[in-house]
Write a protein that holds these residues in place. Structure first.
Motif, short mmCIF file in Angstrom:
data_model
loop_
_atom_site.label_atom_id
_atom_site.label_comp_id
_atom_site.label_asym_id
_atom_site.label_seq_id
_atom_site.Cartn_x
_atom_site.Cartn_y
_atom_site.Cartn_z
N ALA A 148 0.82 -1.20 0.00
CA ALA A 148 0.00 0.00 0.00
C ALA A 148 0.86 1.26 0.00
CB ALA A 148 -0.94 0.00 1.20
N SER A 149 2.02 1.19 0.66
CA SER A 149 2.90 2.36 0.71
C SER A 149 3.77 2.49 -0.54
CB SER A 149 3.79 2.29 1.95
OG SER A 149 4.62 1.14 1.91
N LEU A 150 4.12 1.35 -1.15
CA LEU A 150 5.00 1.38 -2.32
C LEU A 150 4.23 1.41 -3.64
CD1 LEU A 150 7.70 -1.27 -1.26
CD2 LEU A 150 7.85 1.22 -1.10
N GLY A 151 3.00 0.89 -3.63
CA GLY A 151 2.21 0.80 -4.85
C GLY A 151 2.18 -0.61 -5.38
N PRO A 152 1.07 -1.04 -5.99
CA PRO A 152 0.95 -2.42 -6.49
C PRO A 152 1.80 -2.68 -7.73
CG PRO A 152 -1.00 -1.15 -7.08
CD PRO A 152 -0.16 -0.26 -6.21
N SER A 153 2.66 -3.66 -7.65
CA SER A 153 3.46 -4.11 -8.79
C SER A 153 4.12 -5.43 -8.40
CB SER A 153 4.53 -3.09 -9.18
OG SER A 153 5.55 -3.02 -8.21
N MET A 154 4.65 -6.13 -9.37
CA MET A 154 5.30 -7.40 -9.10
C MET A 154 6.54 -7.21 -8.24
SD MET A 154 6.58 -10.30 -11.81
CE MET A 154 7.55 -11.71 -11.29
N THR A 155 7.33 -6.17 -8.52
CA THR A 155 8.54 -5.91 -7.73
C THR A 155 8.21 -5.58 -6.29
OG1 THR A 155 9.69 -5.10 -9.71
CG2 THR A 155 10.62 -4.49 -7.57
N ASN A 156 7.23 -4.70 -6.10
CA ASN A 156 6.84 -4.32 -4.74
C ASN A 156 6.22 -5.49 -3.98
OD1 ASN A 156 7.77 -1.76 -5.29
ND2 ASN A 156 5.75 -0.92 -5.74
N SER A 231 -2.47 -10.46 -5.06
CA SER A 231 -2.88 -10.16 -6.44
C SER A 231 -4.39 -10.23 -6.59
CB SER A 231 -2.20 -11.14 -7.41
OG SER A 231 -0.80 -11.01 -7.37
N PHE A 232 -5.03 -11.14 -5.85
CA PHE A 232 -6.48 -11.30 -5.93
C PHE A 232 -7.20 -10.02 -5.51
CE2 PHE A 232 -10.59 -12.47 -4.08
CZ PHE A 232 -11.17 -13.16 -5.13
N ILE A 233 -6.67 -9.32 -4.51
CA ILE A 233 -7.32 -8.08 -4.04
C ILE A 233 -6.75 -6.85 -4.73
CG2 ILE A 233 -7.88 -9.09 -1.81
CD1 ILE A 233 -5.52 -7.63 -0.61
N GLY A 234 -5.95 -7.06 -5.78
CA GLY A 234 -5.46 -5.94 -6.57
C GLY A 234 -4.22 -5.27 -6.05
N MET A 235 -3.49 -5.91 -5.11
CA MET A 235 -2.31 -5.29 -4.52
C MET A 235 -1.02 -6.03 -4.90
SD MET A 235 -3.67 -4.31 -0.71
CE MET A 235 -2.31 -3.17 -0.45
N GLY A 236 -1.11 -6.85 -5.94
CA GLY A 236 0.07 -7.60 -6.35
C GLY A 236 0.36 -7.42 -7.82
N VAL A 237 0.53 -8.53 -8.52
CA VAL A 237 0.79 -8.49 -9.96
C VAL A 237 -0.43 -7.96 -10.68
CG1 VAL A 237 1.39 -9.88 -11.98
CG2 VAL A 237 2.38 -10.43 -9.74
N GLN A 238 -0.23 -7.01 -11.57
CA GLN A 238 -1.33 -6.35 -12.24
C GLN A 238 -1.60 -6.96 -13.62
OE1 GLN A 238 -3.10 -3.65 -10.59
NE2 GLN A 238 -1.93 -4.75 -9.02
N PRO A 239 -2.89 -7.02 -14.02
CA PRO A 239 -3.23 -7.49 -15.37
C PRO A 239 -2.55 -6.61 -16.41
CG PRO A 239 -5.18 -7.31 -13.98
CD PRO A 239 -4.06 -6.65 -13.24
N PRO A 240 -2.24 -7.16 -17.59
CA PRO A 240 -2.63 -8.49 -18.09
C PRO A 240 -1.64 -9.61 -17.76
CG PRO A 240 -1.60 -7.27 -19.85
CD PRO A 240 -1.61 -6.35 -18.66
N LEU A 241 -0.66 -9.36 -16.87
CA LEU A 241 0.27 -10.43 -16.51
C LEU A 241 -0.49 -11.63 -15.94
CD1 LEU A 241 3.23 -8.46 -14.88
CD2 LEU A 241 3.13 -9.47 -17.16
N PRO A 242 -0.17 -12.84 -16.36
CA PRO A 242 -0.95 -14.02 -15.98
C PRO A 242 -0.53 -14.61 -14.64
CG PRO A 242 0.72 -14.66 -17.55
CD PRO A 242 0.87 -13.18 -17.36
N GLU A 243 -0.75 -13.90 -13.56
CA GLU A 243 -0.47 -14.44 -12.22
C GLU A 243 -1.72 -15.15 -11.73
OE1 GLU A 243 0.10 -14.96 -8.06
OE2 GLU A 243 -1.44 -13.69 -8.94
N TRP A 244 -1.57 -16.27 -11.04
CA TRP A 244 -2.72 -17.10 -10.67
C TRP A 244 -3.73 -16.35 -9.82
CZ3 TRP A 244 0.93 -21.69 -9.15
CH2 TRP A 244 1.35 -22.33 -10.31
N GLY A 245 -3.28 -15.55 -8.86
CA GLY A 245 -4.20 -14.79 -8.01
C GLY A 245 -5.00 -13.76 -8.79
N SER A 246 -4.33 -13.06 -9.70
CA SER A 246 -5.04 -12.07 -10.51
C SER A 246 -6.01 -12.75 -11.48
CB SER A 246 -4.04 -11.20 -11.28
OG SER A 246 -3.27 -11.97 -12.19
#
Length: 293
Positions: A148-156, A231-246
Motif C-alpha cells: 500500500a505504501s509502495l504501490g501495487p506491482s510485481m517488484t513491490n 494479487s487477488f485483491i489488486g495489490m500484487g501483480v497487475q493485469p494483463p500479466l498471468p499471475e494465478w491470483g489475478s
C-alpha cells in the motif's frame, strides 16, 4: 574396477545418499516432488508450450468465454485469452515470486539469526525484540501495508512478501544455531582463533541446515499463497500479466456461468502449495536424525 566400486560404496554411504534413501520411502513426499517438478518444467518451458503474445495477453472477443475443448484445453476467459496458456505462464510468475522471496528472506534471516544466536546477550535481545514487534503483525497484513505504501506491482509484491517472512525465518535459524553452538567442534574452532564469520559459515550453519531447509521449502508454498492473495485483491501483480491470483480475481464475476475460469488457476495454486508441503514434510522426516537406522 576396484577404484570405481570403492567410489560407489563411498557415495552410497554418504549422508546425502542416506537422506535421499529415506526420502524415497515417503510416497507422499515423492508425489509432492513429482507435482512440483511438473510445475517447474511448465514454468521453464512456458514459451515453448504456449506463445505469450498471441495466447496469453492478446485479446480476442470472438473467442471469449469458450468452454474447455481440444482447441482450448482450459477454455477462454472474458477477453478471449487461452486459460491453459495463462496458467502455464502464470506458473513462471508465481514460482519465481515464491522462490525469489524465500531465498531473499532466508539470506537476510540467516544473517540476523546467525548474529543473534552466535553472540547472544544484548545483541540477541535487540535483534529479537525488534523482530518480535514485526511478529505481532500478521505477515499478510504487513505485506499489504508495504504494498500500500509502495504501490501495487510485481517488484513491490516481491519486496513485501520477502520482508513479511523475515521475522519467522530468523527465529527458526536462531533456534537451529542455538542447538549446535555449544558443541565441542565449535569450541575447538573458537579456541583455534578462527574468525567469527568463518565459524558461522563453515561450522555452525552447515550443521543447522536441516530445519532451515524444511522451513524454506514450506515457505515457498506460503509465499505463493500470499502473493496470490495479494494479487487477488489488486495489490500484487497487475493485469494483463498471468499471475494465478489475478486470474482468480478476473474470473470471480463469471463463476456462476463459467466456473472453469477460476477453477484451473485455483487448482494450480492448490496443487503447488500441496506439493511443497508434502515435500517439506518428507524432508523433515528424511533429515530427522531420530529416524536413522
Amino acid at each position: 574396477m576396484s577404484g570405481k566400486s570403492e567410489k560407489t560404496a563411498v557415495k552410497r554411504n554418504s549422508p546425502a545418499y542416506e537422506i535421499w534413501k529415506r526420502f524415497k520411502k515417503n510416497k507422499a513426499a515423492m508425489l509432492g516432488l513429482a507435482i512440483f517438478s511438473v510445475m517447474v518444467i511448465l514454468a521453464v518451458f512456458a514459451d515453448v508450450i504456449c506463445d505469450y503474445d498471441t495466447q496469453v495477453i492478446a485479446q480476442n472477443v470472438a473467442n471469449r468465454l469458450k468452454l474447455p475443448s481440444a482447441a482450448h484445453w482450459f477454455g477462454t476467459d472474458a477477453y478471449g485469452r487461452d486459460i491453459f496458456a495463462r496458467v502455464v505462464h502464470g506458473a513462471r510468475i508465481s514460482i519465481v515470486i515464491g522462490l525469489a522471496a524465500t531465498v531473499g528472506s532466508v539470506c537476510i534471516s540467516g544473517i540476523l539469526g546467525s548474529i543473534a544466536g552466535y553472540y547472544g546477550g544484548r545483541v540477541d535481545n535487540v535483534i529479537m525484540r525488534v523482530l518480535d514487534t514485526f511478529l505481532a503483525i500478521p505477515g499478510e497484513l504487513l505485506a499489504m501495508a508495504i504494498v500500500a505504501s509502495l504501490g501495487p506491482s510485481m517488484t513491490n509484491l516481491l519486496i513485501a512478501v520477502t520482508i513479511a517472512r523475515i521475522p519467522p525465518f530468523t527465529r527458526v535459524i536462531r533456534s537451529s544455531i542455538l542447538t549446535v553452538i555449544d558443541q565441542d567442534y565449535i569450541e575447538a574452532a573458537i579456541a583455534s582463533g578462527a574468525r567469527d564469520s568463518y565459524i558461522i559459515v563453515k561450522h555452525i550453519l552447515p550443521n543447522a541446515m536441516g530445519p532451515i531447509i524444511i522451513q524454506a521449502t514450506m515457505g515457498v508454498g506460503r509465499m505463493i499463497l500470499t502473493a496470490a492473495g495479494m494479487s487477488f485483491i489488486g495489490m500484487g501483480v497487475q493485469p494483463p500479466l498471468p499471475e494465478w491470483g489475478s486470474m482468480l480475481a478476473e474470473g470471480r464475476d463469471f463463476m456462476r456461468y463459467s466456473p472453469y475460469i477460476t477453477l484451473f488457476p485455483g487448482l494450480a495454486i492448490i496443487l503447488t502449495s500441496l506439493a511443497l508441503n508434502l515435500l517439506g514434510d518428507g524432508l523433515r522426516d528424511a533429515l530427522d536424525p531420530k529416524l536413522k537406522n
